[in-house]
Design a protein around this motif. Structure first.
Motif, PDB file in Angstrom:
ATOM      1  N   ASN A 110       4.359 -96.116  21.478  1.00 51.36           N
ATOM      2  CA  ASN A 110       3.110 -96.770  21.974  1.00 51.36           C
ATOM      3  C   ASN A 110       3.391 -98.438  22.052  1.00 51.36           C
ATOM      4  OD1 ASN A 110       1.148 -94.692  21.910  1.00 51.36           O
ATOM      5  ND2 ASN A 110       1.062 -94.870  19.652  1.00 51.36           N
ATOM      6  N   GLU A 111       4.769 -98.805  22.057  1.00 51.16           N
ATOM      7  CA  GLU A 111       4.996-100.397  22.144  1.00 51.16           C
ATOM      8  C   GLU A 111       4.647-100.663  23.702  1.00 51.16           C
ATOM      9  OE1 GLU A 111       8.801-103.223  22.211  1.00 51.16           O
ATOM     10  OE2 GLU A 111       8.757-101.087  20.858  1.00 51.16           O
ATOM     11  N   VAL A 112       4.055-101.795  23.904  1.00 50.81           N
ATOM     12  CA  VAL A 112       3.820-102.213  25.132  1.00 50.81           C
ATOM     13  C   VAL A 112       5.084-102.562  26.020  1.00 50.81           C
ATOM     14  CG1 VAL A 112       2.533-103.845  26.875  1.00 50.81           C
ATOM     15  CG2 VAL A 112       1.456-102.845  24.817  1.00 50.81           C
ATOM     16  N   LEU A 113       5.431-101.843  26.946  1.00 51.19           N
ATOM     17  CA  LEU A 113       6.761-102.323  28.004  1.00 51.19           C
ATOM     18  C   LEU A 113       6.687-103.296  28.901  1.00 51.19           C
ATOM     19  CD1 LEU A 113       7.537 -98.447  28.195  1.00 51.19           C
ATOM     20  CD2 LEU A 113       8.564 -99.854  26.621  1.00 51.19           C
ATOM     21  N   LEU A 114       5.777-103.216  29.602  1.00 51.95           N
ATOM     22  CA  LEU A 114       5.465-103.998  30.628  1.00 51.95           C
ATOM     23  C   LEU A 114       3.932-104.404  31.171  1.00 51.95           C
ATOM     24  CD1 LEU A 114       4.623-102.137  33.141  1.00 51.95           C
ATOM     25  CD2 LEU A 114       7.257-101.826  33.337  1.00 51.95           C
ATOM     26  N   SER A 115       3.658-105.260  32.055  1.00 50.47           N
ATOM     27  CA  SER A 115       2.321-105.488  32.446  1.00 50.47           C
ATOM     28  C   SER A 115       2.289-105.671  33.930  1.00 50.47           C
ATOM     29  CB  SER A 115       1.693-107.203  32.133  1.00 50.47           C
ATOM     30  OG  SER A 115       2.600-107.930  32.692  1.00 50.47           O
ATOM     31  N   ILE A 116       1.269-104.852  34.571  1.00 53.93           N
ATOM     32  CA  ILE A 116       1.203-104.605  35.973  1.00 53.93           C
ATOM     33  C   ILE A 116      -0.089-105.089  36.292  1.00 53.93           C
ATOM     34  CG2 ILE A 116       1.134-102.701  37.674  1.00 53.93           C
ATOM     35  CD1 ILE A 116       2.861-100.939  36.196  1.00 53.93           C
ATOM     36  N   TYR A 117      -0.155-106.002  37.692  1.00 54.09           N
ATOM     37  CA  TYR A 117      -1.208-106.262  38.547  1.00 54.09           C
ATOM     38  C   TYR A 117      -1.604-105.048  39.372  1.00 54.09           C
ATOM     39  CZ  TYR A 117      -4.584-107.926  41.623  1.00 54.09           C
ATOM     40  OH  TYR A 117      -5.715-108.198  42.368  1.00 54.09           O
ATOM     41  N   SER A 118      -2.922-104.451  39.456  1.00 57.40           N
ATOM     42  CA  SER A 118      -2.932-103.335  40.017  1.00 57.40           C
ATOM     43  C   SER A 118      -4.455-103.616  40.387  1.00 57.40           C
ATOM     44  CB  SER A 118      -2.802-101.994  39.418  1.00 57.40           C
ATOM     45  OG  SER A 118      -3.445-101.043  40.149  1.00 57.40           O
ATOM     46  N   PRO A 119      -4.837-103.398  41.657  1.00 56.20           N
ATOM     47  CA  PRO A 119      -6.382-103.317  42.145  1.00 56.20           C
ATOM     48  C   PRO A 119      -7.209-102.204  41.282  1.00 56.20           C
ATOM     49  CG  PRO A 119      -4.915-103.738  44.190  1.00 56.20           C
ATOM     50  CD  PRO A 119      -4.038-103.501  42.766  1.00 56.20           C
ATOM     51  N   LYS A 120      -6.513-101.095  41.349  1.00 54.06           N
ATOM     52  CA  LYS A 120      -6.972 -99.774  40.704  1.00 54.06           C
ATOM     53  C   LYS A 120      -7.569-100.298  39.147  1.00 54.06           C
ATOM     54  CE  LYS A 120      -6.865 -95.036  40.068  1.00 54.06           C
ATOM     55  NZ  LYS A 120      -6.153 -93.708  40.417  1.00 54.06           N
ATOM     56  N   LEU A 121      -6.453-100.738  38.600  1.00 57.32           N
ATOM     57  CA  LEU A 121      -6.559-101.089  37.139  1.00 57.32           C
ATOM     58  C   LEU A 121      -7.930-102.160  37.010  1.00 57.32           C
ATOM     59  CD1 LEU A 121      -3.010-101.557  35.598  1.00 57.32           C
ATOM     60  CD2 LEU A 121      -4.731 -99.927  34.870  1.00 57.32           C
ATOM     61  N   VAL A 122      -7.786-103.092  37.939  1.00 63.70           N
ATOM     62  CA  VAL A 122      -8.854-104.083  37.691  1.00 63.70           C
ATOM     63  C   VAL A 122     -10.339-103.571  38.080  1.00 63.70           C
ATOM     64  CG1 VAL A 122      -9.743-106.284  39.072  1.00 63.70           C
ATOM     65  CG2 VAL A 122      -7.363-106.065  38.376  1.00 63.70           C
ATOM     66  N   SER A 123     -10.272-102.449  38.889  1.00 63.72           N
ATOM     67  CA  SER A 123     -11.679-101.978  39.215  1.00 63.72           C
ATOM     68  C   SER A 123     -11.920-101.072  37.915  1.00 63.72           C
ATOM     69  CB  SER A 123     -11.756-101.237  40.465  1.00 63.72           C
ATOM     70  OG  SER A 123     -10.759-100.082  40.343  1.00 63.72           O
ATOM     71  N   THR A 124     -10.992-100.221  37.713  1.00 66.73           N
ATOM     72  CA  THR A 124     -11.203 -99.469  36.342  1.00 66.73           C
ATOM     73  C   THR A 124     -11.616-100.058  35.265  1.00 66.73           C
ATOM     74  OG1 THR A 124      -9.998 -97.677  37.175  1.00 66.73           O
ATOM     75  CG2 THR A 124     -10.501 -97.562  34.835  1.00 66.73           C
ATOM     76  N   GLN A 125     -11.020-101.484  34.942  1.00 70.20           N
ATOM     77  CA  GLN A 125     -11.592-102.371  33.820  1.00 70.20           C
ATOM     78  C   GLN A 125     -13.025-102.610  34.023  1.00 70.20           C
ATOM     79  OE1 GLN A 125      -8.922-105.485  32.644  1.00 70.20           O
ATOM     80  NE2 GLN A 125     -10.462-106.929  33.513  1.00 70.20           N
ATOM     81  N   GLN A 126     -13.238-103.015  35.277  1.00 76.54           N
ATOM     82  CA  GLN A 126     -14.556-103.748  35.521  1.00 76.54           C
ATOM     83  C   GLN A 126     -15.782-102.636  35.525  1.00 76.54           C
ATOM     84  OE1 GLN A 126     -15.748-106.839  36.308  1.00 76.54           O
ATOM     85  NE2 GLN A 126     -13.472-107.412  36.121  1.00 76.54           N
ATOM     86  N   GLU A 127     -15.293-101.021  35.652  1.00 72.46           N
ATOM     87  CA  GLU A 127     -16.144-100.251  35.377  1.00 72.46           C
ATOM     88  C   GLU A 127     -16.622-100.192  33.982  1.00 72.46           C
ATOM     89  OE1 GLU A 127     -14.538 -96.605  36.941  1.00 72.46           O
ATOM     90  OE2 GLU A 127     -14.657 -97.382  39.076  1.00 72.46           O
ATOM     91  N   TYR A 128     -15.487-100.059  33.215  1.00 78.39           N
ATOM     92  CA  TYR A 128     -15.701-100.181  31.656  1.00 78.39           C
ATOM     93  C   TYR A 128     -16.331-101.375  31.275  1.00 78.39           C
ATOM     94  CZ  TYR A 128     -14.261-100.092  26.632  1.00 78.39           C
ATOM     95  OH  TYR A 128     -14.335 -99.827  25.234  1.00 78.39           O
ATOM     96  N   LEU A 129     -16.283-102.534  31.648  1.00 78.09           N
ATOM     97  CA  LEU A 129     -17.000-103.622  31.065  1.00 78.09           C
ATOM     98  C   LEU A 129     -18.604-103.148  31.668  1.00 78.09           C
ATOM     99  CD1 LEU A 129     -14.759-106.397  32.034  1.00 78.09           C
ATOM    100  CD2 LEU A 129     -14.987-105.579  29.713  1.00 78.09           C
ATOM    101  N   LEU A 130     -18.762-103.019  32.803  1.00 77.44           N
ATOM    102  CA  LEU A 130     -20.124-102.634  33.159  1.00 77.44           C
ATOM    103  C   LEU A 130     -20.821-101.591  32.441  1.00 77.44           C
ATOM    104  CD1 LEU A 130     -19.900-102.656  37.312  1.00 77.44           C
ATOM    105  CD2 LEU A 130     -21.238-104.407  35.523  1.00 77.44           C
ATOM    106  N   ALA A 131     -19.952-100.585  31.910  1.00 75.30           N
ATOM    107  CA  ALA A 131     -20.261 -99.533  31.385  1.00 75.30           C
ATOM    108  C   ALA A 131     -20.837 -99.880  29.812  1.00 75.30           C
ATOM    109  CB  ALA A 131     -19.489 -98.104  31.069  1.00 75.30           C
ATOM    110  N   LEU A 132     -20.037-100.768  29.300  1.00 77.48           N
ATOM    111  CA  LEU A 132     -20.427-101.346  27.795  1.00 77.48           C
ATOM    112  C   LEU A 132     -21.493-102.090  27.865  1.00 77.48           C
ATOM    113  CD1 LEU A 132     -16.761-102.787  26.658  1.00 77.48           C
ATOM    114  CD2 LEU A 132     -18.182-100.579  25.878  1.00 77.48           C
ATOM    115  N   ASN A 133     -21.778-103.026  28.977  1.00 74.92           N
ATOM    116  CA  ASN A 133     -23.093-103.972  29.133  1.00 74.92           C
ATOM    117  C   ASN A 133     -24.154-102.934  29.208  1.00 74.92           C
ATOM    118  OD1 ASN A 133     -21.831-106.170  28.954  1.00 74.92           O
ATOM    119  ND2 ASN A 133     -21.370-106.354  31.313  1.00 74.92           N
ATOM    120  N   ASN A 134     -24.128-101.719  29.857  1.00 74.79           N
ATOM    121  CA  ASN A 134     -25.210-100.769  29.996  1.00 74.79           C
ATOM    122  C   ASN A 134     -25.496-100.215  28.716  1.00 74.79           C
ATOM    123  OD1 ASN A 134     -27.027 -98.946  31.797  1.00 74.79           O
ATOM    124  ND2 ASN A 134     -25.427 -97.386  31.084  1.00 74.79           N
TER     125      ASN A 134
END
Length: 226
Positions: A57-81
């Motif tokens: 479970n150690e973090v190996l790297l970080s990636i910028y991905s449009p899909k990751l960003v959109s999925t993150q936004q979906e999660y934040l909207l779900a939390l607000n909801n």
């Protein structure tokens, strides 16, 4: 007077020790190939050297991905909801908001870039700034707490060898120490040039003294008749 000796007959095992040269290798069942689950650009390699040990479970790297960003936004909207509806008097609406937040979080977690297992990095397939896809092998890792050792057995010794035989091994690089393992596999074909058959031995390596490509002397303790 004529030197006759007697002894009580008893049942025992007919045994034989077979000696061979062994080569230490990775345990293929403990190897992990890590691929990204999204397309994107590597922003940072936190594990960037072969031979580096990593924890599960150690973090190996970080990636910028449009899909990751959109999925993150979906999660934040779900939390607000969920925050807006968690005190709703309607159970169905409240449960729907909770389920949406839970499923959004699970989708985000499935796109992780954590190490799935503890082990040693033996290959790095990408570098900072590189565009990667699910076809890209980011890392190859192996758990070295157990290793395989390959040895060649001559044809005339093969009838004495069977699965589960105990094996002892010594190495010039580890003087004075005897490693104990077992015979786990006999390959179903012979080497034409040497007239030998390859066998695979398994050894515990929690002390990390056995390194792949080391050569060793092995002794297979064979019992053919019980």
């Amino acid at each position: 007077n004529i030197g006759v000796r007697t002894v009580t007959a008893k049942q025992t095992a007919i045994s034989r020790t077979i000696r061979a040269v062994g080569r230490v290798d990775f345990d293929e069942e403990r190897m992990t190939r890590l691929h990204p689950k999204v397309e994107g650009w590597i922003e940072e390699l936190r594990v960037d050297k072969t031979g580096q040990n990593v924890e599960k479970n150690e973090v190996l790297l970080s990636i910028y991905s449009p899909k990751l960003v959109s999925t993150q936004q979906e999660y934040l909207l779900a939390l607000n909801n969920l925050s807006a509806l968690e005190k709703s008097p309607f159970d169905e609406i409240r449960r729907g908001a909770e389920e949406l937040a839970r499923s959004s979080r699970e989708r985000l977690m499935l796109l992780d870039v954590h190490s799935p297992t503890a082990g040693t990095v033996i290959r790095i397939g990408s570098r900072q700034g590189q565009f990667v896809t699910p076809k890209t092998e980011l890392y190859m890792m192996v758990d070295l707490n157990q290793v395989w050792v390959y040895a060649d057995v001559y044809e005339y010794e093969l009838p004495w060898v069977k699965l589960g035989d105990e094996v002892e091994m010594t190495l010039a690089s580890v003087p004075g120490k005897t490693f104990r393992g077992s015979l786990s596999y006999i390959y179903p074909y012979a080497e034409a040039k040497t007239r030998t058959t390859k066998v695979r031995l398994v050894f515990d390596n929690r002390e990390q003294l056995l390194r792949p490509d080391m050569f060793a002397q092995v002794s297979i303790k064979s019992n053919t008749v019980d």
